[in-house]
Motif scaffolding. Sequence first.
Motif, mmCIF file in Angstrom:
data_model
loop_
_atom_site.group_PDB
_atom_site.id
_atom_site.type_symbol
_atom_site.label_atom_id
_atom_site.label_comp_id
_atom_site.label_asym_id
_atom_site.label_seq_id
_atom_site.Cartn_x
_atom_site.Cartn_y
_atom_site.Cartn_z
ATOM 1 N N GLU A 125 0.817 -1.014 -0.109
ATOM 2 C CA GLU A 125 -0.067 -0.028 0.028
ATOM 3 C C GLU A 125 0.780 1.235 -0.047
ATOM 4 O OE1 GLU A 125 -2.700 -0.380 3.234
ATOM 5 O OE2 GLU A 125 -3.722 -2.008 2.344
ATOM 6 N N TRP A 126 1.794 1.117 -0.802
ATOM 7 C CA TRP A 126 2.791 2.348 -0.918
ATOM 8 C C TRP A 126 2.159 3.586 -1.903
ATOM 9 C CZ3 TRP A 126 6.449 5.041 1.076
ATOM 10 C CH2 TRP A 126 7.226 5.786 0.552
ATOM 11 N N LYS A 127 1.896 4.709 -1.785
ATOM 12 C CA LYS A 127 1.022 5.636 -2.382
ATOM 13 C C LYS A 127 2.491 6.259 -3.176
ATOM 14 C CE LYS A 127 -0.897 7.701 1.111
ATOM 15 N NZ LYS A 127 -1.416 8.662 1.736
ATOM 16 N N THR A 128 2.006 6.556 -4.361
ATOM 17 C CA THR A 128 3.063 7.262 -5.443
ATOM 18 C C THR A 128 3.637 8.692 -5.022
ATOM 19 O OG1 THR A 128 2.050 6.201 -7.225
ATOM 20 C CG2 THR A 128 3.361 7.792 -7.854
ATOM 21 N N ILE A 129 4.526 8.917 -5.035
ATOM 22 C CA ILE A 129 5.077 10.475 -4.609
ATOM 23 C C ILE A 129 5.531 11.093 -5.821
ATOM 24 C CG2 ILE A 129 6.790 11.579 -3.380
ATOM 25 C CD1 ILE A 129 7.227 9.080 -1.512
ATOM 26 N N ASN A 130 4.785 12.115 -5.907
ATOM 27 C CA ASN A 130 5.207 13.213 -7.244
ATOM 28 C C ASN A 130 6.558 13.802 -6.922
ATOM 29 O OD1 ASN A 130 3.075 12.582 -8.716
ATOM 30 N ND2 ASN A 130 1.822 14.066 -7.632
ATOM 31 N N LEU A 131 7.319 14.323 -7.749
ATOM 32 C CA LEU A 131 8.557 15.278 -7.491
ATOM 33 C C LEU A 131 8.216 16.333 -6.838
ATOM 34 C CD1 LEU A 131 10.816 14.384 -10.730
ATOM 35 C CD2 LEU A 131 11.246 13.768 -8.435
ATOM 36 N N SER A 132 7.040 17.025 -7.399
ATOM 37 C CA SER A 132 6.430 18.134 -6.515
ATOM 38 C C SER A 132 6.309 18.218 -4.926
ATOM 39 C CB SER A 132 5.144 18.674 -7.408
ATOM 40 O OG SER A 132 4.040 17.828 -6.952
ATOM 41 N N GLU A 133 6.516 17.087 -4.609
ATOM 42 C CA GLU A 133 6.388 16.663 -3.133
ATOM 43 C C GLU A 133 7.686 16.491 -2.659
ATOM 44 O OE1 GLU A 133 3.339 13.655 -1.929
ATOM 45 O OE2 GLU A 133 2.573 13.753 -3.980
ATOM 46 N N LEU A 134 8.886 16.590 -3.493
ATOM 47 C CA LEU A 134 10.054 16.396 -2.776
ATOM 48 C C LEU A 134 11.009 17.614 -3.165
ATOM 49 C CD1 LEU A 134 10.193 12.530 -4.357
ATOM 50 C CD2 LEU A 134 10.008 13.454 -1.835
ATOM 51 N N ILE A 135 10.470 18.649 -2.882
ATOM 52 C CA ILE A 135 11.140 20.240 -3.083
ATOM 53 C C ILE A 135 12.258 20.226 -2.029
ATOM 54 C CG2 ILE A 135 11.079 22.507 -3.713
ATOM 55 C CD1 ILE A 135 8.450 21.839 -5.231
ATOM 56 N N THR A 136 11.863 20.435 -0.959
ATOM 57 C CA THR A 136 12.911 20.837 0.129
ATOM 58 C C THR A 136 13.389 19.502 0.833
ATOM 59 O OG1 THR A 136 11.008 20.684 2.159
ATOM 60 C CG2 THR A 136 11.213 22.734 0.769
ATOM 61 N N PRO A 137 14.557 19.636 1.304
ATOM 62 C CA PRO A 137 15.337 18.386 2.167
ATOM 63 C C PRO A 137 14.452 18.043 3.158
ATOM 64 C CG PRO A 137 16.821 20.172 1.738
ATOM 65 C CD PRO A 137 15.431 20.895 1.361
ATOM 66 N N GLN A 138 13.697 18.646 3.883
ATOM 67 C CA GLN A 138 12.784 18.164 4.661
ATOM 68 C C GLN A 138 11.637 17.351 4.328
ATOM 69 O OE1 GLN A 138 13.270 18.445 8.003
ATOM 70 N NE2 GLN A 138 11.532 17.291 8.601
ATOM 71 N N GLN A 139 11.072 17.754 3.004
ATOM 72 C CA GLN A 139 9.988 16.913 2.539
ATOM 73 C C GLN A 139 10.711 15.456 2.133
ATOM 74 O OE1 GLN A 139 8.846 19.655 -0.537
ATOM 75 N NE2 GLN A 139 6.895 20.018 0.310
ATOM 76 N N VAL A 140 11.743 15.417 1.428
ATOM 77 C CA VAL A 140 12.558 14.416 1.039
ATOM 78 C C VAL A 140 12.867 13.493 2.390
ATOM 79 C CG1 VAL A 140 14.694 13.352 0.107
ATOM 80 C CG2 VAL A 140 13.723 15.574 -1.026
ATOM 81 N N LYS A 141 13.157 14.030 3.433
ATOM 82 C CA LYS A 141 13.646 13.275 4.535
ATOM 83 C C LYS A 141 12.289 12.452 5.100
ATOM 84 C CE LYS A 141 15.432 13.573 9.336
ATOM 85 N NZ LYS A 141 15.894 14.301 10.290
ATOM 86 N N ILE A 142 11.040 13.471 5.181
ATOM 87 C CA ILE A 142 10.010 12.726 5.533
ATOM 88 C C ILE A 142 9.432 11.403 4.837
ATOM 89 C CG2 ILE A 142 7.459 12.964 5.889
ATOM 90 C CD1 ILE A 142 8.217 15.989 6.701
ATOM 91 N N ARG A 143 9.639 11.539 3.407
ATOM 92 C CA ARG A 143 9.164 10.495 2.415
ATOM 93 C C ARG A 143 10.198 9.231 2.522
ATOM 94 N NH1 ARG A 143 6.319 14.536 2.158
ATOM 95 N NH2 ARG A 143 4.355 14.726 0.953
ATOM 96 N N TYR A 144 11.388 9.676 2.812
ATOM 97 C CA TYR A 144 12.652 8.853 2.939
ATOM 98 C C TYR A 144 12.171 7.775 4.240
ATOM 99 C CZ TYR A 144 17.061 6.583 4.501
ATOM 100 O OH TYR A 144 17.739 5.748 5.150
ATOM 101 N N MET A 145 11.765 8.469 5.367
ATOM 102 C CA MET A 145 11.645 7.746 6.358
ATOM 103 C C MET A 145 10.393 6.837 6.304
ATOM 104 S SD MET A 145 13.788 8.264 8.654
ATOM 105 C CE MET A 145 15.201 9.583 9.324
ATOM 106 N N LYS A 146 9.345 7.521 5.659
ATOM 107 C CA LYS A 146 8.132 6.632 5.427
ATOM 108 C C LYS A 146 8.479 5.221 4.434
ATOM 109 C CE LYS A 146 4.736 9.883 5.799
ATOM 110 N NZ LYS A 146 3.385 10.704 5.112
ATOM 111 N N ALA A 147 9.351 5.637 3.267
ATOM 112 C CA ALA A 147 9.725 4.506 2.580
ATOM 113 C C ALA A 147 10.443 3.330 3.308
ATOM 114 C CB ALA A 147 10.352 4.922 1.456
#
Length: 189
Positions: A125-147
Amino acid sequence: GLVRVSRALAPKVEVKTPPPVVKKEEKKSGLSDFEGFAGGGSSGGNGGGAPIRPGGYAERYVQNAVDAAVTKLRDQNQQAENEEALKLALKDQTDDRINAWRRGKEDNLRALLSSLDLVLWKELEWKTINLSELITPQQVKIRYMKAVGKVHPDKLSQEASVEHKLIANGVFSTLNKGWDSFKVQNGMA
């Protein structure tokens, strides 16, 4: 004192007796060493002091427990061998799938995260992530931790198939390498 000195000075002559001969044909039960043991107390299951008789209840109970443990161990070993054979058969297939996913973007964590849905299975049940959701390093870190939380080997369900475990391990290591590169690129070390 003279007797002690004379004993100390006199050489002792020891006669060695050969060890007793044990017949190999004779089959001993697992409890034969304890035959005739008349220990006190109420433990032991045979009345607390009576000798254990060959073929008695205590010996049968112990033998049944040993047989059950041996059977369980054999089943576990067979299951482990089957799983290992399956891993070997699926390894090339899963490696090809993971290599196709990470090819060209090993150091680009944003690209790895945005394309993660291509390699993961539906039950995760992984939701697709758009590149527009990965702009700031903080957003990347949050998505990385979830993944990483989804594919961490310790977080996978016990019912996960061997193929899913192999994919999760490959994705987990790739994401960790990508995270290390991302931290260096963004001065987060």
